[in-house]
Design a protein around this motif. Structure first.
Motif, PDB file in Angstrom:
ATOM      1  N   PHE A 144       0.854  -1.219  -0.059  1.00 34.37           N
ATOM      2  CA  PHE A 144      -0.014   0.029   0.053  1.00 34.37           C
ATOM      3  C   PHE A 144       0.854   1.089   0.011  1.00 34.37           C
ATOM      4  O   PHE A 144       1.954   1.353   0.733  1.00 34.37           O
ATOM      5  CB  PHE A 144      -0.809   0.055   1.273  1.00 34.37           C
ATOM      6  CG  PHE A 144      -2.012  -0.714   1.290  1.00 34.37           C
ATOM      7  CD1 PHE A 144      -3.207  -0.294   0.376  1.00 34.37           C
ATOM      8  CD2 PHE A 144      -2.010  -2.274   1.800  1.00 34.37           C
ATOM      9  CE1 PHE A 144      -4.461  -1.146   0.282  1.00 34.37           C
ATOM     10  CE2 PHE A 144      -3.053  -2.946   1.672  1.00 34.37           C
ATOM     11  CZ  PHE A 144      -4.211  -2.622   0.902  1.00 34.37           C
ATOM     12  N   LYS A 145       0.598   2.216  -0.839  1.00 31.46           N
ATOM     13  CA  LYS A 145       1.023   3.687  -0.786  1.00 31.46           C
ATOM     14  C   LYS A 145       0.171   4.591  -0.704  1.00 31.46           C
ATOM     15  O   LYS A 145      -1.191   4.406  -1.430  1.00 31.46           O
ATOM     16  CB  LYS A 145       2.064   3.803  -1.793  1.00 31.46           C
ATOM     17  CG  LYS A 145       1.519   3.457  -3.226  1.00 31.46           C
ATOM     18  CD  LYS A 145       2.433   3.911  -4.417  1.00 31.46           C
ATOM     19  CE  LYS A 145       1.436   3.753  -5.753  1.00 31.46           C
ATOM     20  NZ  LYS A 145       2.329   3.391  -6.988  1.00 31.46           N
ATOM     21  N   PRO A 146       0.272   5.743  -0.260  1.00 33.89           N
ATOM     22  CA  PRO A 146      -0.641   6.777  -0.125  1.00 33.89           C
ATOM     23  C   PRO A 146      -1.009   7.571  -1.460  1.00 33.89           C
ATOM     24  O   PRO A 146       0.001   7.583  -2.036  1.00 33.89           O
ATOM     25  CB  PRO A 146      -0.396   7.938   0.988  1.00 33.89           C
ATOM     26  CG  PRO A 146       1.384   7.575   0.723  1.00 33.89           C
ATOM     27  CD  PRO A 146       1.681   6.193   0.519  1.00 33.89           C
ATOM     28  N   ILE A 147      -2.148   7.568  -1.918  1.00 36.72           N
ATOM     29  CA  ILE A 147      -2.393   8.270  -3.231  1.00 36.72           C
ATOM     30  C   ILE A 147      -3.177   9.527  -3.023  1.00 36.72           C
ATOM     31  O   ILE A 147      -3.250  10.122  -3.810  1.00 36.72           O
ATOM     32  CB  ILE A 147      -3.253   7.362  -4.341  1.00 36.72           C
ATOM     33  CG1 ILE A 147      -4.401   6.677  -3.744  1.00 36.72           C
ATOM     34  CG2 ILE A 147      -2.254   5.952  -4.489  1.00 36.72           C
ATOM     35  CD1 ILE A 147      -5.410   5.939  -4.575  1.00 36.72           C
ATOM     36  N   HIS A 148      -3.914   9.737  -2.000  1.00 37.61           N
ATOM     37  CA  HIS A 148      -4.565  10.966  -1.821  1.00 37.61           C
ATOM     38  C   HIS A 148      -4.979  11.072  -0.105  1.00 37.61           C
ATOM     39  O   HIS A 148      -4.961   9.816   0.455  1.00 37.61           O
ATOM     40  CB  HIS A 148      -5.858  11.101  -2.662  1.00 37.61           C
ATOM     41  CG  HIS A 148      -6.888   9.851  -2.382  1.00 37.61           C
ATOM     42  ND1 HIS A 148      -6.927   8.939  -3.192  1.00 37.61           N
ATOM     43  CD2 HIS A 148      -7.946   9.737  -1.575  1.00 37.61           C
ATOM     44  CE1 HIS A 148      -7.933   8.141  -2.922  1.00 37.61           C
ATOM     45  NE2 HIS A 148      -8.505   8.684  -1.802  1.00 37.61           N
ATOM     46  N   THR A 149      -5.578  12.303  -0.072  1.00 35.90           N
ATOM     47  CA  THR A 149      -5.650  12.347   1.260  1.00 35.90           C
ATOM     48  C   THR A 149      -7.313  12.776   1.318  1.00 35.90           C
ATOM     49  O   THR A 149      -7.662  13.519   0.418  1.00 35.90           O
ATOM     50  CB  THR A 149      -5.087  13.811   2.041  1.00 35.90           C
ATOM     51  OG1 THR A 149      -3.592  13.535   2.075  1.00 35.90           O
ATOM     52  CG2 THR A 149      -5.600  14.138   3.403  1.00 35.90           C
ATOM     53  N   VAL A 150      -8.243  12.267   2.275  1.00 35.99           N
ATOM     54  CA  VAL A 150      -9.538  12.460   2.277  1.00 35.99           C
ATOM     55  C   VAL A 150      -9.929  13.568   3.307  1.00 35.99           C
ATOM     56  O   VAL A 150      -9.298  13.462   4.422  1.00 35.99           O
ATOM     57  CB  VAL A 150     -10.402  11.120   2.824  1.00 35.99           C
ATOM     58  CG1 VAL A 150     -11.823  11.424   2.928  1.00 35.99           C
ATOM     59  CG2 VAL A 150     -10.183   9.950   1.800  1.00 35.99           C
ATOM     60  N   TYR A 151     -10.458  14.566   2.730  1.00 32.16           N
ATOM     61  CA  TYR A 151     -10.841  15.540   3.671  1.00 32.16           C
ATOM     62  C   TYR A 151     -12.435  15.420   4.038  1.00 32.16           C
ATOM     63  O   TYR A 151     -13.218  15.119   3.080  1.00 32.16           O
ATOM     64  CB  TYR A 151     -10.780  16.999   3.019  1.00 32.16           C
ATOM     65  CG  TYR A 151      -9.219  17.169   2.948  1.00 32.16           C
ATOM     66  CD1 TYR A 151      -8.432  17.896   3.910  1.00 32.16           C
ATOM     67  CD2 TYR A 151      -8.620  16.851   1.640  1.00 32.16           C
ATOM     68  CE1 TYR A 151      -7.114  17.938   3.521  1.00 32.16           C
ATOM     69  CE2 TYR A 151      -7.268  17.087   1.479  1.00 32.16           C
ATOM     70  CZ  TYR A 151      -6.565  17.504   2.339  1.00 32.16           C
ATOM     71  OH  TYR A 151      -5.349  17.746   2.202  1.00 32.16           O
ATOM     72  N   ARG A 152     -12.971  16.046   5.035  1.00 32.83           N
ATOM     73  CA  ARG A 152     -14.222  15.707   5.513  1.00 32.83           C
ATOM     74  C   ARG A 152     -14.828  17.127   6.063  1.00 32.83           C
ATOM     75  O   ARG A 152     -14.133  17.588   7.075  1.00 32.83           O
ATOM     76  CB  ARG A 152     -14.521  14.534   6.245  1.00 32.83           C
ATOM     77  CG  ARG A 152     -15.914  14.348   6.763  1.00 32.83           C
ATOM     78  CD  ARG A 152     -15.946  12.941   7.698  1.00 32.83           C
ATOM     79  NE  ARG A 152     -17.207  12.753   8.198  1.00 32.83           N
ATOM     80  CZ  ARG A 152     -17.979  11.673   7.421  1.00 32.83           C
ATOM     81  NH1 ARG A 152     -17.612  11.238   6.776  1.00 32.83           N
ATOM     82  NH2 ARG A 152     -19.322  11.765   8.266  1.00 32.83           N
ATOM     83  N   CYS A 153     -16.176  17.308   5.671  1.00 27.90           N
ATOM     84  CA  CYS A 153     -16.869  18.464   6.250  1.00 27.90           C
ATOM     85  C   CYS A 153     -18.046  17.868   6.614  1.00 27.90           C
ATOM     86  O   CYS A 153     -18.935  17.526   5.815  1.00 27.90           O
ATOM     87  CB  CYS A 153     -16.889  19.728   5.349  1.00 27.90           C
ATOM     88  SG  CYS A 153     -17.661  21.065   6.098  1.00 27.90           S
TER      89      CYS A 153
END
Length: 135
Positions: free
Chosen positions: A123-132
């Motif tokens: 696994f490698k990071p591909i994006h960051t999830v932001y939440r509102c």
């Protein structure tokens, strides 16, 4: 030897008492609670159990095939009860499942600390999830 078994919806009741505490432990870290019994019973998501010996269920993964633009992925929605080494060991058989159903990748969401835990798993990071939250 650690094994991974796909539990079909019609066999969910046979294992529910063993897997529900593991699912609940993972949900404790989620922003919202879901009725995984209903979701798994309907076949909307798949349940995979991890066993260190034939008489136990030591870990669970709840997975969902997701079609995104240009590809299909197998998304791990919940993972609980497994060691890091077990996670590394099950990626290859899980990859076979993913490929069998037309997926080109496996994805998982996790907390920031999960990145360190993922070293060596592929696994490698591909994006960051932001939440509102919506008011």
């Amino acid at each position: 030897m650690t094994t991974v078994t796909h539990i079909l919806p019609d066999k969910l009741e046979d294992v529910w008492a063993q897997v529900s505490p593991l699912i609940d432990s993972a949900q404790a870290h989620a922003p919202a609670q879901a009725d995984y019994h209903a979701i798994l019973s309907s076949g909307e998501m798949g349940l995979y159990v991890v066993s260190r010996n034939p008489s136990t269920i030591d870990g669970v993964m709840v997975c969902q095939f997701v079609d995104v633009p240009g590809e299909r992925v197998l998304r791990i929605v919940i993972m609980a009860g497994m060691t890091r080494d077990e996670t590394i060991a099950i990626m290859k058989p899980l990859g076979v499942v993913a490929k069998t159903y037309g997926a080109s990748a496996i994805e998982a969401f996790g907390r920031k600390g999960f990145l360190k835990w993922c070293t060596g798993t592929g696994f490698k990071p591909i994006h960051t999830v932001y939440r509102c939250e919506v008011e």
